[in-house]
Design a protein around this motif. Structure first.
Motif, PDB file in Angstrom:
ATOM      1  N   THR A   1      -2.655  -0.628   5.621  1.00  7.49           N
ATOM      2  CA  THR A   1      -1.464  -1.450   5.820  1.00  7.49           C
ATOM      3  C   THR A   1      -0.180  -0.627   5.726  1.00  7.49           C
ATOM      4  O   THR A   1       0.709  -0.748   6.578  1.00  7.49           O
ATOM      5  CB  THR A   1      -1.440  -2.577   4.779  1.00  7.49           C
ATOM      6  OG1 THR A   1      -1.579  -2.011   3.458  1.00  7.49           O
ATOM      7  CG2 THR A   1      -2.595  -3.532   5.023  1.00  7.49           C
ATOM      8  N   ARG A   2      -0.044   0.201   4.713  1.00  5.64           N
ATOM      9  CA  ARG A   2       1.200   0.959   4.540  1.00  5.64           C
ATOM     10  C   ARG A   2       1.350   2.030   5.618  1.00  5.64           C
ATOM     11  O   ARG A   2       2.412   2.183   6.218  1.00  5.64           O
ATOM     12  CB  ARG A   2       1.232   1.590   3.152  1.00  5.64           C
ATOM     13  CG  ARG A   2       1.302   0.568   2.015  1.00  5.64           C
ATOM     14  CD  ARG A   2       1.469   1.237   0.673  1.00  5.64           C
ATOM     15  NE  ARG A   2       1.527   0.269  -0.414  1.00  5.64           N
ATOM     16  CZ  ARG A   2       1.673   0.588  -1.689  1.00  5.64           C
ATOM     17  NH1 ARG A   2       1.779   1.861  -2.045  1.00  5.64           N
ATOM     18  NH2 ARG A   2       1.715  -0.350  -2.619  1.00  5.64           N
ATOM     19  N   LYS A   3       0.285   2.779   5.863  1.00  5.91           N
ATOM     20  CA  LYS A   3       0.353   3.806   6.903  1.00  5.91           C
ATOM     21  C   LYS A   3       0.555   3.168   8.272  1.00  5.91           C
ATOM     22  O   LYS A   3       1.237   3.729   9.128  1.00  5.91           O
ATOM     23  CB  LYS A   3      -0.924   4.649   6.887  1.00  5.91           C
ATOM     24  CG  LYS A   3      -1.069   5.524   5.656  1.00  5.91           C
ATOM     25  CD  LYS A   3      -2.316   6.379   5.753  1.00  5.91           C
ATOM     26  CE  LYS A   3      -2.446   7.291   4.541  1.00  5.91           C
ATOM     27  NZ  LYS A   3      -3.670   8.136   4.612  1.00  5.91           N
ATOM     28  N   LEU A   4      -0.056   1.998   8.471  1.00  8.32           N
ATOM     29  CA  LEU A   4       0.084   1.318   9.749  1.00  8.32           C
ATOM     30  C   LEU A   4       1.536   0.935  10.000  1.00  8.32           C
ATOM     31  O   LEU A   4       2.074   1.158  11.092  1.00  8.32           O
ATOM     32  CB  LEU A   4      -0.810   0.086   9.766  1.00  8.32           C
ATOM     33  CG  LEU A   4      -0.641  -0.851  10.965  1.00  8.32           C
ATOM     34  CD1 LEU A   4      -1.024  -0.133  12.249  1.00  8.32           C
ATOM     35  CD2 LEU A   4      -1.475  -2.100  10.779  1.00  8.32           C
ATOM     36  N   LYS A   5       2.196   0.361   8.996  1.00  5.14           N
ATOM     37  CA  LYS A   5       3.586  -0.036   9.174  1.00  5.14           C
ATOM     38  C   LYS A   5       4.481   1.171   9.431  1.00  5.14           C
ATOM     39  O   LYS A   5       5.350   1.137  10.310  1.00  5.14           O
ATOM     40  CB  LYS A   5       4.063  -0.811   7.940  1.00  5.14           C
ATOM     41  CG  LYS A   5       3.480  -2.208   7.827  1.00  5.14           C
ATOM     42  CD  LYS A   5       4.067  -2.958   6.657  1.00  5.14           C
ATOM     43  CE  LYS A   5       3.567  -2.412   5.330  1.00  5.14           C
ATOM     44  NZ  LYS A   5       4.013  -3.219   4.184  1.00  5.14           N
ATOM     45  N   ALA A   6       4.262   2.241   8.673  1.00  2.00           N
ATOM     46  CA  ALA A   6       5.089   3.434   8.862  1.00  2.00           C
ATOM     47  C   ALA A   6       4.873   4.040  10.247  1.00  2.00           C
ATOM     48  O   ALA A   6       5.840   4.442  10.920  1.00  2.00           O
ATOM     49  CB  ALA A   6       4.772   4.466   7.774  1.00  2.00           C
TER      50      ALA A   6
END
Length: 542
Positions: A400-405
């Protein structure tokens, strides 16, 4: 709206703050590799010693101790190398400090869940929002022992936090533990040793504006020649003037090469890092720079040309295009990916899916992409989903975090904005209001496709529901207009709107009879209705 939590306000995600490009150092001679290995080992040892000193300082660190560390390193390298090492050390200590805080929060969440479940009667079933009691006395006893273990870990972690004590392994804890499992990792001791030493090297330099080509320590000219300022103990290895070593290899950045050339010709700061990929036996040069802070566009501007709502799932993105009024346009789109295998394979799969999504958004002409602001941190604890191991692996595998970034970074290059919305009830309400109405013999709507519509409507500021209930058939206007659009600022717009009547809710009808029983009308049949059901001219009514 009893039982429905308050939704967070949607916002436009800020763009990336940095850019990094990489190229391979090809055709290096044996002497070039010997020099690079010597520089990496020497500066890596200095970085390890500096990190040890910084960790020993703990919370007592300040500007004076930082200056003292830099002076000690300058005598063994150079002023610029010492500055790069101390800054990297400070960043690494700060990262370890943040990880320590996250670890404490994770332990606290596990302790809270264990205490809750231990307080319930054995065998009590849970709900969708709260876990139930344990299944047997044996399980209850084992979980009580685990609670004591987590409380001890939490106490020790809090003591370390208060003392400013962190534990950092240069080279990585995972690689360090691999030393004890060489057979499972299919490595020999020499192969592991080479990887370990390579990960602990330090061949990097921060940029400095105003200096020649933006970096005095690792200098790259516009024609691609790379030279390194050698530390004082290795100055005898220099092959050019002023203690510099020039590599025989040249670089030519295929991606963003023009931007990089414009920057170094203006003598603006560019940071460089040289590293060795042990598995491939290849050397790489990475150039990075900061991007100027760009003011994000207003939310209304991002909504002006419609939106693409994206629902993130374990194996695909479910996307749907909506116009600015919140009406679905066209057919649902899916962009699949496979999150099994190595980290490199997973990253490539995500990158490929996002590329297809962004290219489609550019073709249809929208200005923004709506996505859920997901965070599975509270859900990843094993204390809540202990027996559901596959479910824990599923939510833990979603980046989720890497995807958003990555989405923000890739979308900004195409002039697209990313609007983050609250993920609450998007799948539930999307399926309730949109899945069945849009399903046709030629279109199969899944729950994920409907969730994409819900996310897009929330990003546009519209309620998720498709329409409100029409007036009852026993009124004079015979159901009147079909729907009414709630404005973005209307309170309770996400809930079910009660029908409009001539009496307050809960009071009996004027006739004193049940609503559906026939009663004498007090109005003239041809009289116009006093109730106005207003609808947007472009609102979907089907």
């Amino acid at each position: 709206m009893g039982g429905v939590r308050e939704l967070a306000v949607s916002f436009v995600a800020p763009g990336p703050c940095g850019v990094a490009i990489r190229d391979r150092l090809k055709h290096l001679t044996a002497q070039d590799e010997r020099v690079l290995r010597a520089v990496g080992a020497h500066q890596g040892a200095l970085a390890s010693g500096d990190l040890k000193v910084r960790c020993a300082d703990g919370l007592e660190h300040g500007a004076q101790t930082w200056a003292a560390r830099k002076r000690d390193l300058t005598a063994l390298s150079s002023s610029r190398i010492a500055g790069a090492i101390t800054k990297a050390t400070h960043d690494q200590w700060a990262l370890a400090r943040r990880c320590q805080a996250a670890y404490i929060q994770s332990l606290a969440a596990g302790i809270k869940m264990l205490r809750h479940r231990l307080s319930l009667p054995i065998g009590q079933k849970g709900t969708r929002r709260a876990a139930g009691g344990y299944r047997s006395k044996n399980e209850w006893f084992r979980k009580s022992r685990r609670l004591a273990m987590l409380e001890a870990r939490h106490t020790a972690a809090v003591v370390d936090w208060q003392a400013g004590r962190v534990r950092v392994v240069r080279g990585g804890k995972r690689l360090l533990n691999t030393r004890h499992h060489l057979t499972e990792a299919r490595l020999t001791e020499d192969e592991w040793r080479q990887r370990w030493e390579t990960e602990r090297w330090f061949i990097a330099a921060d940029g400095e504006s105003g200096k020649r080509f933006g970096n005095e320590t690792i200098r790259v000219t516009p024609d691609g020649k790379v030279s390194i300022k050698l530390p004082v103990p290795l100055a005898h290895l220099a092959n050019t003037r002023h203690g510099r070593y020039t590599l025989t290899s040249t670089v030519a950045f295929a991606h963003r090469g023009a931007e990089w050339a414009d920057r170094i010709e203006a003598n603006r700061a560019v940071a460089y890092r040289i590293h060795l990929d042990v598995e491939r036996g290849r050397w790489y040069l990475t150039a990075s720079r900061q991007r100027p802070l760009v003011q994000t566009i207003p939310l209304e501007t991002a909504r002006a040309r419609g939106m693409i709502g994206v629902d993130t799932n374990a194996d695909h993105f479910a996307a749907y295009r909506l116009d600015r009024h919140g009406n679905p346009i066209g057919e649902p789109h899916r962009f699949g990916y496979d999150l099994s295998g190595t980290a490199g394979h997973r990253d490539a799969q995500i990158r490929h899916a996002l590329t297809r999504l962004i290219n489609w958004a550019v073709r249809v002409g929208v200005a923004a992409i709506g996505i859920e602001d997901l965070d599975f941190t509270p859900e990843k604890t094993r204390e809540k989903h202990g027996r559901r191991k596959r479910f824990r692996q599923l939510i833990s595998g979603m980046p989720t975090r890497k995807l958003k970034a990555r989405l923000v970074s890739m979308a900004s290059e195409q002039g697209l904005s990313v609007v983050a919305v609250d993920p609450a009830y998007t799948s539930l309400w999307g399926a309730q209001h949109w899945q069945k109405p849009l399903t046709t013999p030629h279109r199969k709507m899944s729950r994920h496709d409907a969730a994409g519509i819900a996310i897009g409507r929330r990003a546009l500021g519209h309620p998720i529901r498709r329409r409100t209930a029409p007036p009852p058939h026993d009124r004079s206007d015979r159901a009147g207009h079909r729907t009414a659009q709630a404005g973005p600022g209307t309170r309770g717009r996400e809930g079910t709107r009660p029908p409009t009547t001539d009496r307050p809710p809960g009071e009996p009808s004027p006739s004193g009879k049940r609503k559906r029983e026939p009663s004498a009308s007090n109005t003239v049949r041809d009289a116009p209705s006093t109730h106005q059901w207003v609808q947007d001219s472009l609102m979907c009514t089907g």
